[in-house]
Write a protein that holds these residues in place. Structure first.
Motif, mmCIF file in Angstrom:
data_model
loop_
_atom_site.group_PDB
_atom_site.id
_atom_site.type_symbol
_atom_site.label_atom_id
_atom_site.label_comp_id
_atom_site.label_asym_id
_atom_site.label_seq_id
_atom_site.Cartn_x
_atom_site.Cartn_y
_atom_site.Cartn_z
ATOM 1 N N VAL A 49 4.565 9.901 -4.150
ATOM 2 C CA VAL A 49 3.946 9.033 -5.155
ATOM 3 C C VAL A 49 2.687 8.389 -4.569
ATOM 4 O O VAL A 49 2.512 8.309 -3.360
ATOM 5 N N LYS A 50 1.820 7.926 -5.469
ATOM 6 C CA LYS A 50 0.569 7.298 -5.041
ATOM 7 C C LYS A 50 0.834 5.887 -4.546
ATOM 8 O O LYS A 50 1.195 5.011 -5.321
ATOM 9 N N ASP A 109 0.818 -1.214 0.000
ATOM 10 C CA ASP A 109 0.000 0.000 0.000
ATOM 11 C C ASP A 109 0.854 1.268 0.000
ATOM 12 O O ASP A 109 0.359 2.369 -0.250
ATOM 13 N N ASP A 110 2.129 1.118 0.272
ATOM 14 C CA ASP A 110 3.050 2.258 0.149
ATOM 15 C C ASP A 110 3.783 2.251 -1.194
ATOM 16 O O ASP A 110 4.522 3.186 -1.492
ATOM 17 N N LEU A 111 3.609 1.194 -1.965
ATOM 18 C CA LEU A 111 4.360 1.089 -3.217
ATOM 19 C C LEU A 111 3.537 1.582 -4.393
ATOM 20 O O LEU A 111 2.319 1.452 -4.425
ATOM 21 N N CYS A 112 4.254 2.119 -5.367
ATOM 22 C CA CYS A 112 3.635 2.456 -6.634
ATOM 23 C C CYS A 112 4.381 1.618 -7.669
ATOM 24 O O CYS A 112 5.602 1.706 -7.781
ATOM 25 N N MET A 113 3.655 0.755 -8.361
ATOM 26 C CA MET A 113 4.299 -0.184 -9.280
ATOM 27 C C MET A 113 4.072 0.267 -10.720
ATOM 28 O O MET A 113 2.926 0.429 -11.148
ATOM 29 N N LYS A 120 2.001 12.475 -14.460
ATOM 30 C CA LYS A 120 1.246 13.075 -13.346
ATOM 31 C C LYS A 120 0.441 12.029 -12.576
ATOM 32 O O LYS A 120 0.207 12.177 -11.380
ATOM 33 N N ASP A 121 0.019 10.962 -13.305
ATOM 34 C CA ASP A 121 -0.833 9.949 -12.665
ATOM 35 C C ASP A 121 -0.145 9.248 -11.496
ATOM 36 O O ASP A 121 -0.800 8.620 -10.679
ATOM 37 N N TYR A 144 0.473 0.865 -12.158
ATOM 38 C CA TYR A 144 0.329 1.751 -13.305
ATOM 39 C C TYR A 144 0.845 1.096 -14.572
ATOM 40 O O TYR A 144 1.908 0.473 -14.574
ATOM 41 N N GLY A 145 0.109 1.283 -15.677
ATOM 42 C CA GLY A 145 0.561 0.787 -16.981
ATOM 43 C C GLY A 145 0.384 -0.712 -17.087
ATOM 44 O O GLY A 145 0.214 -1.417 -16.094
ATOM 45 N N SER A 146 0.387 -1.206 -18.322
ATOM 46 C CA SER A 146 0.299 -2.653 -18.475
ATOM 47 C C SER A 146 1.019 -3.093 -19.737
ATOM 48 O O SER A 146 1.306 -2.293 -20.625
#
Lengths: 478, 749
Positions: A413-414, A138-142, A474-475, A419-421
């Protein structure tokens, strides 16, 4: 005509006119260029050359570079569809015209044997190889849609760290030091810790054409981690102090005669050097860390320079205001026997990485510290079964530049975002591509810097980390 | 710092002064910089946005309304409030023009758009000066007088001789040399000192250093493996050529095309190794054609940078955004280099290792040892046989053994090579060169239109009778019509003495360059340089005989308030010695220096394990020199790109991956630690302390001598007292020696 005359008849306009070739302009021109950068005040709490472009989310960076290129489809980006292709080649329209390092376009697909599960509130997916990192999703942005230009380690490492495939360009950390300066007067702004060295060597953390004080200073493990920190045997602390004081007494007398500010800067550097001789060993001495902290990171023997210890050092360094800490972890280049080797690497980094996030969070430092984790590229969905020398090996995966995964945490960061695929083969990016240049632009943005404005004149160009590319994603920003 | 605060205040006051009636606009100083900074990137040879270019008068006139100048589109775009029309556009990040700048622009348009060629592209001419005036002092003095300042008085003779010696040879004068000069500081004797130092063989060692930076000279390939290679015979060629005062046009031709001269000598072939200094990526996955393209592009970039201070690299992907260099020009230049034979090949099976092929020259090293070599060769044969056996074997898990044997073989081969004559890679053209195509976006994977050899069209024409090969290219560079080549060289050598170029951007003479601080001086010196047979020594003689060079370095606050950067040269600049010279100076003072010249690189002590850290390297053990070799000059120290000697890096030497025209000069605590604790510098302090101990006389006499040995000049009483009080706690003189070697004045000139 004297542009500096205070004669009221001399106009502002006239000043500006003459200013373009006058000494005022020359001085200003040089201020804008090298001279401000070769500012004698190097470490010490220097301001950096770059005023922030906007309010920063992150003040400092910890960059965990997994050298060699971890396999995204075995760790972060599950591709169940690969099972259908197991043992056969990918459709030729996928591989046509693509560059590979060692395998050919006809190489046979190999699926991942690992279980993937959802974790945390976000439901982020991660492989069972990383159980502790799964606990902090939950702290990571992948970012699953990373792309780079290079399929070789040296040039790939250089792109990831300097934005350019050739040696000689400033690294991300050097740009951060140059742009933002240092907040600790006794330590360098950019510190490098290593568990194995990238193949392109020190140029990966070099200053390139920026002044040398911005290069990463490598802490080499052990109790005296910086070159030339140790006094020669016959010199004790008191004697060292006498010599430094004597040097500075001579410097002061030179200054009195010549009035050159460079001499006063030198005096300051000798004082700093003397302080660094104790500050750096203190920094790497873990004796004031509690057992529970050591256990959190998995530091068993504080004398051993493990990844776990380096993660703990990274926390100590950012805590004391070091701008940029980088840990290089060699050994992710799994051309052969990937299922044996990958597991070992994951065991080596899983606990330290998750502990770093947890620890910084507990100390209230995660918000202002950007952590990034990733390799210079990813790995192919196809197996490599022949070594570079032409001999058969247990299956591994080759270098892959068309898609790979990096993780980010903290620093604005979120958390919990995937993000992305990539496409079903895990070959190309199908949605929201993030090139390394975009990623650099985004990281700089989090530091309060517009990547197009942090520049240095080199051979007529306003050179920058993102070269002539890069868009802020930005996302990714909370 | 009081000095700077007052300066800021002064500027504020000046800026705050009132307006007065308009004066004529000067295109070169008022308008061109604005066009270049704010407009040309989009409206130049590169992008031509909206079909508009603003880099020539004819093109600009398209945005001008001849009937009503004030209503011209150009002015509307600069002044309009309509955001989407306004230029430069808000979102591009380019700064808006200030109201003053708009006013200047308006006036320039109203004047009828007067335009002139960029200064660097106009052939220089010598301005007349009266016969008995020194040319440097004439131009520097004129500018100083305009600003109402006087230069500093001459430096004292001891300081001057130290400065001259360090500048010309990179070595300090002995106390005896200083004494002799102080007792006769006449003009004749000063000139005799200049002659002596210019004739010293150490002159070439000092002045080669800058050239090695430009030529990205190193002793290894760079990148993964970072294998060693023998480029040092080329380095020795440079030292010799500079000592012989080889005319710069010949120096140019031999390095770019010595092989294409009629019946080239061995030396002329070695000279062409200039362009084989390129870093080369032999990593596993690198492709031969990719490596070749990188090599050729590097040669175009470096040639443009070294001789023209042109930023060619910008034109490798597209037309240059600022300068008149097209994408096509770039690949026409590329075609000259692309005539070369193949230089890279895959070695053996698999794709893991590649090697250099192509033309080579053998050079004796003075360390040949056929006996030892044949011994190693026998070991090598044995290993090869073992490898063949291992490869036949079907034992599982044999791979690591094979790899380690292969590695051993490569290391041993390098060992054998050490004991044989050095092999230098040089240039040679192929009888059947590959075609050259323009790489779209600079990518070798996207070859486009076919091109043949050619030079930058916007500059002077290619000499009619010159051959369409590198020799012709070199002749084009040194042609009389080339406005750049002499200026660029003279400017860099000026900077070597004065710390900064007359054109501050040593690496860029294009539109984005800094304007020359003393344009007439640069032109005078450039023309004079060519008239004197392109002689570096005669140029230097001119420079160091000037009062500008000889004046003292003392900072006068009243002038510093106005010109803190010393752009007007009202005092002698002080700057720190370069990395190699910091070492040389300390070794010379200590008495340890081994002044032997030339030959294979040496390996002064460095921290352990550095070579072990080079990725994929075969040779991981640094063969630390022993005996006198460890005290050779810095120019001979091994430079392995993957991990150069840390002392050198700490003093701003680079890893020589790129052509560098301007080394930064930093001042850091790491430098202090290096001078205090690097064993090389500790040795120097011990050597120096030994010399002091051995001096005749009492403590005061010894301290006095030590000070003069380090700094040439006489110490003040206060300075002597510092040394004596250090001696009081350390009778060995080590502390005194170290303090002297560390003081700012010692490491500065």
């Amino acid at each position: 005509m004297n542009p500096f005359s205070l004669n009221p008849g001399s106009s502002r306009r006239e000043f500006l006119r003459n200013g373009t070739v006058g000494i005022g302009a020359m001085a200003l021109a040089s201020l804008n260029r090298a001279e401000s950068a070769t500012n004698p005040y190097s470490f010490g709490t220097s301001k950096g050359v770059h005023a922030l472009d906007h309010a920063p989310k992150a003040k400092q960076v910890i960059f965990l570079h997994m050298v060699g290129g971890p396999s995204q489809m075995d760790l972060f980006d599950p591709k169940p569809a690969l099972a259908q292709y197991e043992g056969s080649s990918l459709p030729s329209e996928v591989t046509k015209g693509q560059k590979f390092a060692f395998v050919g376009p006809d190489a046979k697909v190999i699926s991942s044997p690992y279980e993937f599960r959802q974790h945390g509130e976000s439901g982020m997916v991660m492989s069972d190889l990383l159980p502790r990192m799964s606990g902090v999703v939950d702290d990571l942005c992948m970012i699953r849609s990373m792309k780079t230009d290079e399929i070789n380690h040296s040039s790939g490492e250089l792109v990831l760290n300097t934005g350019h495939r050739l040696i000689g360009r400033p690294s991300f950390g050097a740009w951060a030091s140059y742009g933002l300066g240092s907040e600790n007067s006794d330590l360098p702004a950019y510190v490098v810790l290593t568990n194995g060295i990238p193949v392109a060597g020190s140029p990966v953390w070099g200053a390139g054409f920026l002044p040398a004080q911005h290069q990463g200073v490598r802490f080499r493990g052990g109790a005296k981690p910086v070159f030339y920190l140790d006094d020669p045997e016959q010199i004790d602390r008191e004697r060292r102090k006498r010599i430094v004081d004597g040097t500075n007494a001579l410097n002061q007398l030179s200054f009195d005669r010549l009035r050159d500010p460079e001499i006063s800067a030198r005096i300051k550097q000798y004082e700093l050097a003397y302080r660094m001789q104790t500050a750096v060993p203190d920094m790497v001495d873990l004796k004031d860390e509690s057992q529970s902290v050591l256990d959190l990171y998995g530091v068993k023997d504080p004398a051993e320079d493990t990844y776990a210890k380096n993660c703990l050092l990274a926390r100590r360094l950012v805590e004391s205001g070091v701008r940029f800490v980088q840990i290089f972890v060699q050994g992710w280049d799994h051309h052969a026997d990937i299922y044996k080797n990958l597991k070992g690497k994951c065991e080596e980094v899983d606990q330290g990485t998750s502990a770093l996030i947890t620890d910084l969070k507990q100390r209230g430092l995660l918000d202002e510290t950007l952590i990034v984790w990733g390799g210079e590229f990813g790995r192919t969905p196809m197996a490599q079964v022949v070594s570079a020398g032409g001999d058969p090996t247990g299956p591994g995966r080759d270098h892959h530049k068309e898609s790979f995964t990096v993780l980010m945490a903290g620093g604005g960061v979120k958390g919990g975002l995937t993000y992305g695929s990539t496409d079903d083969f895990g070959f190309g990016v199908s949605e929201n591509p993030v090139h390394v240049h975009d990623w650099h632009a985004t990281c700089l943005h989090l530091l309060g810097i517009d990547h197009e404005r942090l520049t240095y004149k080199y051979q007529g160009l306003d050179a920058r980390l993102t070269q002539v590319h890069g868009h802020v994603v930005k996302d990714l920003i909370a | 710092m009081k000095l700077f605060r007052e300066h800021t205040l002064l500027i504020t006051l000046v800026l705050g002064a009132g307006f007065s009636p308009a004066i004529a606009v000067d295109f070169a100083s008022d308008i061109r910089p604005l066009l270049s900074d704010r407009c040309i990137k989009c409206h130049g040879p590169g992008d031509k946005k909206g079909g508009l270019r603003l880099d020539s008068r004819d093109a600009i006139l398209e945005a001008i309304d001849q009937d009503d100048l004030a209503k011209s589109e150009l002015l509307y775009r600069l002044t309009t409030d309509v955001e989407e029309d306004h230029m430069p556009p808000k979102k591009g990040g380019t700064k808006k023009l200030t109201s003053n700048q708009v006013e200047l622009f308006t006036e320039w348009v109203m004047d009828g758009v007067p335009f002139e060629q960029h200064w660097a592209y106009i052939i220089p001419e010598k301005a007349k000066i009266s016969g008995d005036e020194h040319p440097v002092d004439h131009f520097i003095g004129k500018r100083l007088a305009e600003e109402g300042f006087e230069p500093n008085p001459a430096a004292d003779p001891a300081t001057l001789l130290r400065r001259l010696s360090l500048d010309l040879t990179g070595l300090p004068p002995s106390v005896a040399e200083v004494d002799a000069f102080v007792s006769d500081p006449s003009e004749e004797n000063y000139e005799a000192q200049i002659d002596r130092l210019l004739a010293s063989p150490h002159f070439g060692e000092k002045w080669a250093l800058r050239w090695l930076d430009l030529a990205r000279y190193a002793d290894s390939n760079g990148y993964q493996h970072d294998d060693l290679r023998s480029m040092w015979p080329w380095r020795d060629w440079v030292i010799n050529a500079i000592n012989d005062d080889m005319p710069y046009d010949q120096f140019t031709i031999e390095q770019l095309a010595g092989d294409l001269l009629p019946n080239p000598t061995k030396d002329q072939l070695i000279a062409t190794a200039f362009h084989r200094n390129t870093p080369t990526n032999f990593s596993g996955g690198s492709k031969v054609d990719e490596v070749r393209a990188t090599l050729m592009m590097d040669r175009v970039n470096v040639t443009g940078q070294v001789w023209l201070a042109a930023t060619m690299e910008c034109a490798s992907c597209h037309d240059h955004k600022f300068d008149p260099i097209t994408h096509r020009d770039y690949f026409e230049m590329y075609a000259f280099f692309n005539q070369s034979v193949e230089e890279i090949a895959v070695l053996g099976e698999g794709m893991f290792r590649k090697k250099f092929i192509g033309e080579t020259v053998e050079v004796p090293t003075g360390r040949e040892n056929p006996e030892q070599a044949s011994k190693l060769q026998a070991e090598l044969d044995e290993l090869e046989a073992r490898l063949a056996e291992l490869k036949q074997s079907s034992t599982p898990g044999i791979k690591p053994q094979i790899w380690s044997t292969q590695k051993e073989i490569r290391a041993l081969k390098a060992g054998v090579a050490e004991l044989e004559p050095a092999v230098v890679h040089v240039l040679r053209d192929s009888r059947t060169p590959p075609e050259t195509r323009i790489f779209e976006r600079g990518s070798y994977l996207a070859p486009g239109e076919l091109v043949s050899t050619g030079t930058v069209d916007a500059l002077h024409p290619f000499p009619e009778d010159a051959p369409q090969n590198r020799l012709g290219l070199a002749q084009w560079l040194v042609a009389d019509e080339n406005p750049l080549v002499a200026r660029v060289a003279v400017n860099r050598w000026w900077a070597e003495l004065f710390g900064r170029g007359i054109v501050e951007t040593l690496d860029d003479f294009g539109m984005q360059s800094a304007p020359p601080s003393h344009p007439e001086l640069l032109d005078w010196l450039s023309v004079d340089f060519v008239e004197n047979g392109w002689s570096l020594k005669s140029l230097l003689r001119t420079l160091v005989t000037s009062h500008t060079y000889r004046q003292s370095a003392v900072i006068r606050e009243e002038v510093a308030l106005v010109d803190p950067g010393n752009h007007l040269l009202w005092r002698s600049p002080r700057h720190r010695l370069t990395a190699e010279l910091v070492r040389d100076n300390a070794l010379a003072i200590s008495g340890l220096m081994n002044r032997e010249m030339h030959g294979p690189p040496v390996f002064p002590a460095q921290p352990e394990g550095l070579w072990d850290e080079i990725g994929g390297a075969d040779i991981k053990t640094y063969p630390t020199s022993t005996g006198a070799d460890q005290y050779r000059r810095g120019i001979y120290v091994m430079l392995r790109r993957g991990n150069p000697h840390p002392s050198m890096l700490n003093f701003d030497a680079g890893d020589r991956s790129l052509c560098v025209a301007n080394r930064p000069r930093t001042n850091t605590p790491i430098q202090a630690l290096t001078l205090l604790n690097d064993p090389n510098f500790v040795d120097a302090a011990e050597g120096f302390a030994g010399l002091i101990r051995d001096r005749e006389g009492d403590e005061s006499a010894k301290a006095h001598w030590a000070f003069r040995r380090a700094l040439s000049r006489e110490p003040s009483n206060a300075e002597s007292n510092v040394l004596l009080s250090l001696h009081a706690t350390d009778p060995t003189w080590f502390d005194v020696a170290q303090a002297l070697l560390n003081t700012d004045e010692t490491i500065c000139r």
